[in-house]
Design a protein around this motif. Structure first.
Motif, mmCIF file in Angstrom:
data_model
loop_
_atom_site.group_PDB
_atom_site.id
_atom_site.type_symbol
_atom_site.label_atom_id
_atom_site.label_comp_id
_atom_site.label_asym_id
_atom_site.label_seq_id
_atom_site.Cartn_x
_atom_site.Cartn_y
_atom_site.Cartn_z
ATOM 1 N N GLY A 34 0.810 -1.218 0.000
ATOM 2 C CA GLY A 34 0.000 0.000 0.000
ATOM 3 C C GLY A 34 0.839 1.262 0.000
ATOM 4 N N GLU A 35 0.257 2.345 -0.492
ATOM 5 C CA GLU A 35 0.954 3.631 -0.599
ATOM 6 C C GLU A 35 1.437 4.150 0.746
ATOM 7 O OE1 GLU A 35 1.874 5.453 -3.333
ATOM 8 O OE2 GLU A 35 1.254 3.666 -4.434
ATOM 9 N N LYS A 36 0.692 3.856 1.791
ATOM 10 C CA LYS A 36 1.034 4.331 3.139
ATOM 11 C C LYS A 36 1.448 3.183 4.049
ATOM 12 C CE LYS A 36 -0.163 8.644 2.412
ATOM 13 N NZ LYS A 36 0.764 9.741 2.460
ATOM 14 N N ALA A 37 1.841 2.054 3.467
ATOM 15 C CA ALA A 37 2.297 0.862 4.208
ATOM 16 C C ALA A 37 1.221 0.368 5.173
ATOM 17 C CB ALA A 37 3.604 1.152 4.942
ATOM 18 N N GLU A 38 -0.036 0.548 4.764
ATOM 19 C CA GLU A 38 -1.171 0.239 5.636
ATOM 20 C C GLU A 38 -1.870 -1.078 5.296
ATOM 21 O OE1 GLU A 38 -3.153 1.952 2.016
ATOM 22 O OE2 GLU A 38 -1.194 2.023 2.949
ATOM 23 N N LYS A 40 -2.587 -5.023 4.865
ATOM 24 C CA LYS A 40 -2.232 -6.348 5.376
ATOM 25 C C LYS A 40 -2.169 -7.264 4.164
ATOM 26 C CE LYS A 40 -4.131 -8.040 9.033
ATOM 27 N NZ LYS A 40 -5.112 -8.534 9.995
ATOM 28 N N TYR A 41 -0.963 -7.605 3.729
ATOM 29 C CA TYR A 41 -0.799 -8.376 2.503
ATOM 30 C C TYR A 41 -1.341 -9.794 2.671
ATOM 31 C CZ TYR A 41 1.174 -10.581 -1.566
ATOM 32 O OH TYR A 41 1.317 -11.277 -2.737
ATOM 33 N N ALA A 42 -2.176 -10.206 1.747
ATOM 34 C CA ALA A 42 -2.771 -11.555 1.708
ATOM 35 C C ALA A 42 -3.439 -11.932 3.033
ATOM 36 C CB ALA A 42 -1.711 -12.596 1.330
ATOM 37 N N ASN A 43 -3.881 -10.945 3.769
ATOM 38 C CA ASN A 43 -4.496 -11.159 5.082
ATOM 39 C C ASN A 43 -3.619 -11.974 6.030
ATOM 40 O OD1 ASN A 43 -6.754 -9.630 5.387
ATOM 41 N ND2 ASN A 43 -8.155 -11.172 4.584
ATOM 42 N N LYS A 44 -2.319 -12.016 5.759
ATOM 43 C CA LYS A 44 -1.378 -12.723 6.624
ATOM 44 C C LYS A 44 -0.326 -11.784 7.175
ATOM 45 C CE LYS A 44 -0.044 -15.794 3.461
ATOM 46 N NZ LYS A 44 0.628 -16.959 2.869
ATOM 47 N N VAL A 45 0.259 -11.004 6.310
ATOM 48 C CA VAL A 45 1.356 -10.122 6.689
ATOM 49 C C VAL A 45 0.772 -8.843 7.279
ATOM 50 C CG1 VAL A 45 3.380 -8.876 5.837
ATOM 51 C CG2 VAL A 45 2.736 -11.076 4.812
ATOM 52 N N PRO A 46 1.170 -8.482 8.496
ATOM 53 C CA PRO A 46 0.623 -7.257 9.091
ATOM 54 C C PRO A 46 1.055 -6.009 8.316
ATOM 55 C CG PRO A 46 2.379 -8.168 10.462
ATOM 56 C CD PRO A 46 2.142 -9.150 9.366
ATOM 57 N N ALA A 47 0.282 -4.961 8.459
ATOM 58 C CA ALA A 47 0.636 -3.685 7.835
ATOM 59 C C ALA A 47 2.017 -3.269 8.334
ATOM 60 C CB ALA A 47 -0.393 -2.620 8.188
ATOM 61 N N LEU A 48 2.856 -2.785 7.439
ATOM 62 C CA LEU A 48 4.221 -2.429 7.816
ATOM 63 C C LEU A 48 4.272 -1.314 8.843
ATOM 64 C CD1 LEU A 48 6.021 -2.666 4.357
ATOM 65 C CD2 LEU A 48 5.845 -4.397 6.160
ATOM 66 N N THR A 49 3.259 -0.455 8.859
ATOM 67 C CA THR A 49 3.225 0.622 9.856
ATOM 68 C C THR A 49 2.909 0.096 11.248
ATOM 69 O OG1 THR A 49 0.938 1.080 9.212
ATOM 70 C CG2 THR A 49 2.660 2.495 8.264
ATOM 71 N N SER A 50 2.450 -1.141 11.353
ATOM 72 C CA SER A 50 2.149 -1.712 12.674
ATOM 73 C C SER A 50 3.365 -2.437 13.265
ATOM 74 C CB SER A 50 0.965 -2.679 12.583
ATOM 75 O OG SER A 50 1.343 -3.864 11.893
ATOM 76 N N ILE A 51 4.449 -2.482 12.514
ATOM 77 C CA ILE A 51 5.669 -3.148 12.954
ATOM 78 C C ILE A 51 6.700 -2.078 13.313
ATOM 79 C CG2 ILE A 51 7.524 -4.728 12.250
ATOM 80 C CD1 ILE A 51 5.542 -5.820 10.142
ATOM 81 N N GLY A 52 7.433 -2.291 14.383
ATOM 82 C CA GLY A 52 8.453 -1.332 14.798
ATOM 83 C C GLY A 52 9.599 -1.233 13.808
ATOM 84 N N LYS A 53 10.270 -0.097 13.802
ATOM 85 C CA LYS A 53 11.357 0.178 12.858
ATOM 86 C C LYS A 53 12.450 -0.885 12.922
ATOM 87 C CE LYS A 53 14.139 3.665 13.688
ATOM 88 N NZ LYS A 53 14.742 4.993 13.780
ATOM 89 N N ILE A 96 9.003 4.425 6.302
ATOM 90 C CA ILE A 96 7.736 3.792 6.698
ATOM 91 C C ILE A 96 7.293 4.336 8.046
ATOM 92 C CG2 ILE A 96 6.659 1.596 7.374
ATOM 93 C CD1 ILE A 96 8.544 0.283 5.230
ATOM 94 N N GLU A 97 8.233 4.570 8.935
ATOM 95 C CA GLU A 97 7.912 5.143 10.252
ATOM 96 C C GLU A 97 7.234 6.492 10.079
ATOM 97 O OE1 GLU A 97 8.024 4.389 14.390
ATOM 98 O OE2 GLU A 97 8.508 3.098 12.712
ATOM 99 N N SER A 98 7.669 7.269 9.093
ATOM 100 C CA SER A 98 7.107 8.609 8.870
ATOM 101 C C SER A 98 5.679 8.545 8.305
ATOM 102 C CB SER A 98 8.002 9.410 7.906
ATOM 103 O OG SER A 98 7.832 8.980 6.568
ATOM 104 N N LEU A 99 5.259 7.404 7.814
ATOM 105 C CA LEU A 99 3.914 7.263 7.245
ATOM 106 C C LEU A 99 2.844 7.043 8.309
ATOM 107 C CD1 LEU A 99 4.754 4.964 4.198
ATOM 108 C CD2 LEU A 99 4.384 7.445 4.199
ATOM 109 N N LYS A 100 3.265 6.744 9.519
ATOM 110 C CA LYS A 100 2.289 6.480 10.594
ATOM 111 C C LYS A 100 1.464 7.691 10.906
ATOM 112 C CE LYS A 100 4.755 2.816 12.963
ATOM 113 N NZ LYS A 100 5.314 2.365 14.218
#
Length: 100
Positions: A34-38, A40-53, A96-100
């Motif tokens: 997603g454009e804002k790392a939001e 959840k890919y294939a409903n398995k991988v969490p949104a990248l913004t929900s993971i710490g740097k 990605i951190e800046s997209l939160k």
């Protein structure tokens, strides 16, 4: 010694001009994440913004060296991570951190 310092500084400056920005690196990721790392890919991988740097960097390093196969995405992600330097990983993770 002075010439060595000057040459080192010039080389560092030139190399920094070739360093990709986090935004430029992330453009390749946005198709799935997603454009804002939001997304959840294939409903398995969490949104990248929900993971710490630091966890994002560690995951990318694991994908690059083949030790990370979380969510069964190891081979796919290894193709994307194999050309990233540690600096690239930190840069894109900071972006990605800046997209939160």
């Amino acid at each position: 010694m002075k010439i060595y310092r000057i040459a080192t500084a010039v080389l560092a400056l030139n190399l920094s001009l070739f360093a990709a920005s986090g935004e430029a690196i992330y453009k390749k990721c946005s198709a799935c994440h997603g454009e804002k790392a939001e997304v959840k890919y294939a409903n398995k991988v969490p949104a990248l913004t929900s993971i710490g740097k630091e966890d994002r960097i560690k995951a990318l390093q694991g994908y690059k060296d083949g030790s990370n196969n979380v969510f069964g995405m190891g081979k796919v992600m290894q193709l994307h991570a194999k050309n990233l330097s540690d600096e690239d990983m930190a840069t894109v993770s900071e972006y990605i951190e800046s997209l939160k």
